[in-house]
Design an enzyme around this catalytic site. Structure first.
Site, mmCIF file in Angstrom:
data_model
loop_
_atom_site.group_PDB
_atom_site.id
_atom_site.type_symbol
_atom_site.label_atom_id
_atom_site.label_comp_id
_atom_site.label_asym_id
_atom_site.label_seq_id
_atom_site.Cartn_x
_atom_site.Cartn_y
_atom_site.Cartn_z
ATOM 1 N N LYS A 117 57.479 -20.428 59.031
ATOM 2 C CA LYS A 117 57.179 -19.368 60.010
ATOM 3 C C LYS A 117 58.408 -18.971 60.796
ATOM 4 O O LYS A 117 58.530 -17.824 61.224
ATOM 5 C CB LYS A 117 56.045 -19.802 60.948
ATOM 6 C CG LYS A 117 54.694 -19.792 60.262
ATOM 7 C CD LYS A 117 53.550 -19.598 61.245
ATOM 8 C CE LYS A 117 52.243 -19.468 60.501
ATOM 9 N NZ LYS A 117 51.068 -19.500 61.348
ATOM 10 N N LYS A 199 50.937 -19.919 48.511
ATOM 11 C CA LYS A 199 49.504 -19.907 48.856
ATOM 12 C C LYS A 199 49.059 -18.493 49.257
ATOM 13 O O LYS A 199 49.878 -17.703 49.756
ATOM 14 C CB LYS A 199 49.198 -20.920 49.962
ATOM 15 C CG LYS A 199 49.612 -20.488 51.335
ATOM 16 C CD LYS A 199 48.945 -21.313 52.437
ATOM 17 C CE LYS A 199 49.422 -20.809 53.785
ATOM 18 N NZ LYS A 199 48.842 -21.385 54.951
ATOM 19 N N LYS A 202 47.109 -14.476 54.710
ATOM 20 C CA LYS A 202 46.851 -13.169 55.319
ATOM 21 C C LYS A 202 48.131 -12.546 55.851
ATOM 22 O O LYS A 202 48.185 -11.355 56.125
ATOM 23 C CB LYS A 202 45.797 -13.306 56.414
ATOM 24 C CG LYS A 202 46.062 -14.420 57.404
ATOM 25 C CD LYS A 202 44.779 -14.843 58.106
ATOM 26 C CE LYS A 202 44.903 -16.247 58.689
ATOM 27 N NZ LYS A 202 43.649 -16.882 58.966
HETATM 28 P P1 TYM Z 1 44.335 -21.203 59.280
HETATM 29 O O1 TYM Z 1 43.689 -20.295 60.255
HETATM 30 O O2 TYM Z 1 45.662 -20.814 58.711
HETATM 31 O O3 TYM Z 1 43.376 -21.474 58.059
HETATM 32 C C1 TYM Z 1 42.011 -21.881 58.249
HETATM 33 C C2 TYM Z 1 41.607 -22.815 57.130
HETATM 34 O O4 TYM Z 1 41.788 -22.192 55.847
HETATM 35 C C3 TYM Z 1 42.557 -23.026 55.002
HETATM 36 N N1 TYM Z 1 43.372 -22.171 54.114
HETATM 37 C C4 TYM Z 1 43.379 -22.262 52.785
HETATM 38 N N2 TYM Z 1 42.720 -23.065 51.928
HETATM 39 C C5 TYM Z 1 42.944 -22.887 50.607
HETATM 40 N N3 TYM Z 1 43.789 -21.956 50.097
HETATM 41 C C6 TYM Z 1 44.483 -21.126 50.908
HETATM 42 N N4 TYM Z 1 45.299 -20.209 50.417
HETATM 43 C C7 TYM Z 1 44.293 -21.262 52.322
HETATM 44 N N5 TYM Z 1 44.799 -20.611 53.414
HETATM 45 C C8 TYM Z 1 44.226 -21.189 54.494
HETATM 46 C C9 TYM Z 1 43.429 -23.837 55.945
HETATM 47 O O5 TYM Z 1 43.858 -25.027 55.345
HETATM 48 C C10 TYM Z 1 42.481 -24.090 57.098
HETATM 49 O O6 TYM Z 1 41.663 -25.198 56.828
HETATM 50 N N6 TYM Z 1 46.167 -24.663 62.362
HETATM 51 C C11 TYM Z 1 44.996 -24.242 61.639
HETATM 52 C C12 TYM Z 1 43.815 -23.964 62.546
HETATM 53 C C13 TYM Z 1 43.498 -25.115 63.419
HETATM 54 C C14 TYM Z 1 42.896 -26.329 63.033
HETATM 55 C C15 TYM Z 1 42.781 -27.102 64.232
HETATM 56 C C16 TYM Z 1 42.443 -26.844 61.815
HETATM 57 C C17 TYM Z 1 43.726 -25.161 64.766
HETATM 58 N N7 TYM Z 1 43.291 -26.370 65.241
HETATM 59 C C18 TYM Z 1 42.243 -28.386 64.202
HETATM 60 C C19 TYM Z 1 41.898 -28.119 61.809
HETATM 61 C C20 TYM Z 1 41.800 -28.875 62.985
HETATM 62 C C21 TYM Z 1 45.324 -22.963 60.893
HETATM 63 O O7 TYM Z 1 46.228 -22.256 61.225
HETATM 64 O O8 TYM Z 1 44.447 -22.676 59.886
#
Ligand code: TYM
Length: 334
Positions: A117, A199, A202
């Site tokens: 990032k 991966k 978005k």
């Molecule tokens: P975020 O918002 O990027 O993604 C949310 C969830 O989607 C999963 N994910 C994917 N899984 C499979 N293939 C992909 N291409 C893919 N892109 C995203 C992510 O692994 C995630 O599970 N930091 C986290 C949000 C968060 C969080 C937490 C998660 C904040 N606090 C506490 C768990 C526990 C995030 O940015 O996810």
């Protein structure tokens, strides 16, 4: 008489950054929905995390609400699970500060997401982007979560959460439950349709790289038809076939079929037929979610009632953990 076994606690969250993708859905959301009956589930829209990149206020507000409505449409049930908006529960930011003081600069520097990032947003490498994993640790540890269902890309952050919890417990005695990652075998890493070595994200500038849960059927079809594949024209898992491996993975996650079953079904058929079939399966999976989303988003009062009620309960639970941690550190009680 046997006492019923206490349900384990699950915590997870998603950032409200505009588009919620098929990767988010298959890697995380779909599993959250399935876990609701067997676990004590707590989910959040992680809006505090989202301000590590610049947000336009009006869009941001709408995106938070859309994310809340979309998760309900995916099947998060507020009768079974606690589902709130992170910034509505002030304990998250408070514990995050404390945990920052128990997290090492070196540990945060090793986070691959920070490295990626900061390259992508070179003009805004802010301190929040750097300390983001300790806010994530706070989210999880506040609820004494046993398990955290996420996609494979969050594994490193979860390992750091475990290390922080273990370090704190090592200094002050048992304070936080040390959480385990829960990464499903299918759908854990959905790749970009345009560059299947990356991966699906978005934040990808190429809109053909990702499918949004709310994309219209003809858009979904178009994106899958344009998906990058290889020149072999055989639908099977193999080395150097990242694009097809990814499409088989998506098909398998959506239909429940194994990759061998999919290979057998498409024997003698070309990639064109296969891409159309994957798109159709995805369209059918998303159709009911899209319909329910329209209902939820047009009922703002209902949404507000749900997120307010959940935030109140979340505050009570998380305050207990925050108070405990502060007492252990030695803060003077109010
Ligand atoms: P975020 O918002 O990027 O993604 C949310 C969830 O989607 C999963 N994910 C994917 N899984 C499979 N293939 C992909 N291409 C893919 N892109 C995203 C992510 O692994 C995630 O599970 N930091 C986290 C949000 C968060 C969080 C937490 C998660 C904040 N606090 C506490 C768990 C526990 C995030 O940015 O996810």
């Amino acid at each position: 008489m046997d006492t019923p076994e206490k349900k384990k606690v699950i915590f997870s969250a998603i950032q409200p950054s505009g588009t919620i993708t098929l990767g988010n859905y298959l890697g995380a959301l779909r599993n959250w929905v399935k876990l609701q009956d067997d676990y004590h589930c707590i989910f959040a829209v992680a809006d505090l995390h989202a301000v590590t990149v610049r947000q336009e206020p009006k869009n941001f507000r709408q995106n938070i609400l859309n994310a809340y409505a979309l998760l309900l449409a995916c099947g998060i049930d507020t009768e079974k699970s606690l589902f709130f908006i992170q910034s509505h529960v002030h304990t998250h930011a408070e514990l995050a500060w404390l945990l920052d003081c128990y997290t090492q600069f070196g540990e945060l520097s090793r986070m691959t997401q920070f490295k990626d990032k900061s390259l992508k947003h070179a003009d805004n490498v802010n301190a929040g982007l750097f300390t983001y994993p300790s806010l994530m640790a706070a989210d999880i540890l506040l609820y004494q979560a046993d398990m955290v269902p996420v996609g494979a890309d969050q594994k490193q952050h979860l390992e750091l959460s475990r290390n922080i919890a273990e370090r704190f417990n090592g200094i002050y005695g048992n304070t936080f439950t040390v959480p385990d990652p829960y990464i499903s075998t299918v759908g854990a890493r959905v790749m970009s349709l345009q560059d299947p070595s990356k991966k699906m994200s978005k934040s990808d500038e190429n809109v053909n790289a990702w499918v949004a849960v709310l994309d219209k059927p003809d858009t979904i079809m178009k994106k899958f038809k344009r998906a990058v594949t290889d020149s072999e024209a055989v639908v099977c898992v193999g080395e150097g076939k990242d694009g097809i491996n990814n499409l088989i993975g998506i098909m398998s996650a959506v239909t429940g079929k194994t990759s061998d079953e999919i290979t057998a079904e498409f024997e003698g058929k070309g990639y064109g037929d296969f891409k159309t079939a994957v798109a159709e399966a995805v369209i059918e999976e998303l159709r009911p979610i899209q319909e329910r989303f329209e209902d939820y988003i047009s009922n703002k009062d209902y949404l507000a009632e749900q997120y307010r009620k959940s935030a109140e309960i979340a505050l009570k639970i998380s305050q207990r953990t925050l108070d405990k941690a502060m007492k252990k550190i030695g803060f003077l009680a109010k």
